[in-house]
Design an enzyme around this catalytic site. Sequence first.
Site, PDB file in Angstrom:
ATOM      1  N   CYS A 257      12.526   3.817   2.593  1.00 54.23           N
ATOM      2  CA  CYS A 257      12.626   5.261   2.343  1.00 54.23           C
ATOM      3  C   CYS A 257      13.262   5.949   3.555  1.00 54.23           C
ATOM      4  CB  CYS A 257      11.264   5.860   2.009  1.00 54.23           C
ATOM      5  SG  CYS A 257       9.996   5.514   3.247  1.00 54.23           S
TER       6      CYS A 257
ATOM      7  N   ASP B 228      -0.594  -9.881   6.694  1.00 53.38           N
ATOM      8  CA  ASP B 228       0.676  -9.471   7.296  1.00 53.38           C
ATOM      9  C   ASP B 228       1.780 -10.237   6.567  1.00 53.38           C
ATOM     10  OD1 ASP B 228       2.971  -9.233   8.917  1.00 53.38           O
ATOM     11  OD2 ASP B 228       1.786  -9.098  10.755  1.00 53.38           O
TER      12      ASP B 228
ATOM     13  N   ALA C  41       0.834  -1.218   0.000  1.00 58.76           N
ATOM     14  CA  ALA C  41       0.000   0.000   0.000  1.00 58.76           C
ATOM     15  C   ALA C  41       0.863   1.260   0.000  1.00 58.76           C
ATOM     16  CB  ALA C  41      -0.912  -0.006   1.218  1.00 58.76           C
TER      17      ALA C  41
ATOM     18  N   GLY D  87       1.804   2.339  -5.321  1.00 53.63           N
ATOM     19  CA  GLY D  87       2.607   3.024  -6.338  1.00 53.63           C
ATOM     20  C   GLY D  87       3.602   2.102  -7.019  1.00 53.63           C
TER      21      GLY D  87
ATOM     22  N   ASP E  71       9.281  -3.645   0.137  1.00 51.83           N
ATOM     23  CA  ASP E  71       9.455  -2.202   0.377  1.00 51.83           C
ATOM     24  C   ASP E  71       8.986  -1.980   1.811  1.00 51.83           C
ATOM     25  OD1 ASP E  71      10.053   0.511  -0.446  1.00 51.83           O
ATOM     26  OD2 ASP E  71       7.894   0.856  -0.395  1.00 51.83           O
TER      27      ASP E  71
END
Length: 438
Positions: free
Chosen positions: A376, A304, A252, A255, A323
């Site tokens: 990130c 999960d 989620a 992208g 990610d």
Amino acid sequence: MAVTALTRVSNGAYSNLQLNQLIDQSDISPRDAGLLTTIVYGVIQHRMTIDYQLKPFIKHPQKVAPWVNILLQTAVYQMQYLERVPKRAIFNETIQIAKQRGHEGIRRFVTGVLHQMDRVGLPDLDEITDPLERQAITYSMPKWLIESLTNQLGAAKTQSILASINQPANQSVRVATDQISLLEAQQALRDEGYDFEASQVAADGLVLKGKPANQATLFKNGQLTIQDESAMLPAESMALQPNMMVLDACAAPGGKTVQLAGQLSAASRGQVVALDIHEHKVKLIKQNAKRMHVNDRVVAQALDARKVGDVFEDETFDAILVDAPCSGIGLIRRKPEIRYEKQLTDVQALAKIQLSILDAVAKKVKINGIITYSTCTILNQENRDVVKAFLAQHPDFESVRVNTKHDLKGSRTTDYLEIYPDDYDSDGFFVSQFKRVR
């Protein structure tokens, strides 16, 4: 409106969502919307600096209502950082808001603080004697974060990062090159009056100037999506084949899912299985896939990622993207409040979760398949240290070099790729890859 947005943010709301909501619900001009955005982000970005400068003028801070303190922060921000707003306008507007939202006592208090600041002048940051304290106040960054970056990257690189993070974030977009060529997209944007340049980071990326990207016809047609340049790299580096079975373990809002799906072919039954722990976020993934015309290649489900063993057989996937949930420190330019919300203990707790997700998905990738791990953030605890721990615990995997189409940092000696906010004026990001050898 800025005071309203900042008050909500101080109560836990996200700055970008609050701004979008306030702008959508009003009929202010694009120019005023720009000023509103600048004030809100500016106050958050420079909050520690502003509070330090306000401190001498507020004798009993515990008696000042939070919204009044925020109102004074907006005044100091404009005085210090906005050259084109006249001082008289700042004073008049601030006093009017104090009067409208409060009572006569608040109006007098705010007026007194403003006039005293004007008479005496704001404190000089150069007079802070402790170097770490001075750096923290100057760049409005928590000390623990400055210390961590300095220990990991050295003083010069940390200083360069600090100097860059309070600059405005670029408006970057990714062209869905499975639907339209980069040249066609550039021409369409030019025809609509957009000014842009090609991304130096991501092959399908553009950096737009001026008009909001979501007003473009390409965006409305699902041929363009708003995505940071660095965030495009994990999926780009995976270089998928059209018929692959792919897992996006922490997907989620989707992208990267749609970017992966764009590399696949529905005709050859390529598919992305996209997971998120929250049901409402799974809906976002599905909406994103539909908007970008790849929903025939995306299966989104609530799960999960640490429990993939309950649902999927071993060696199900050709490629896996993790990610991972992270502290988001690389996004400070875009989400400035992150710096005040995180502590070192959060980073350490997240590193354990990241490693547990990698452990869970390891058996699900086929032999010779690759797991791509990205975050990130720019902190070693969540990046290099997690990679090192995973490889130590999984001798059936070996590190492989992350390659991007623009050959970013081609001379680096590491397999993993680290992007810092000052490198290309994009978000900070980390990408690493492991190949299953047996």
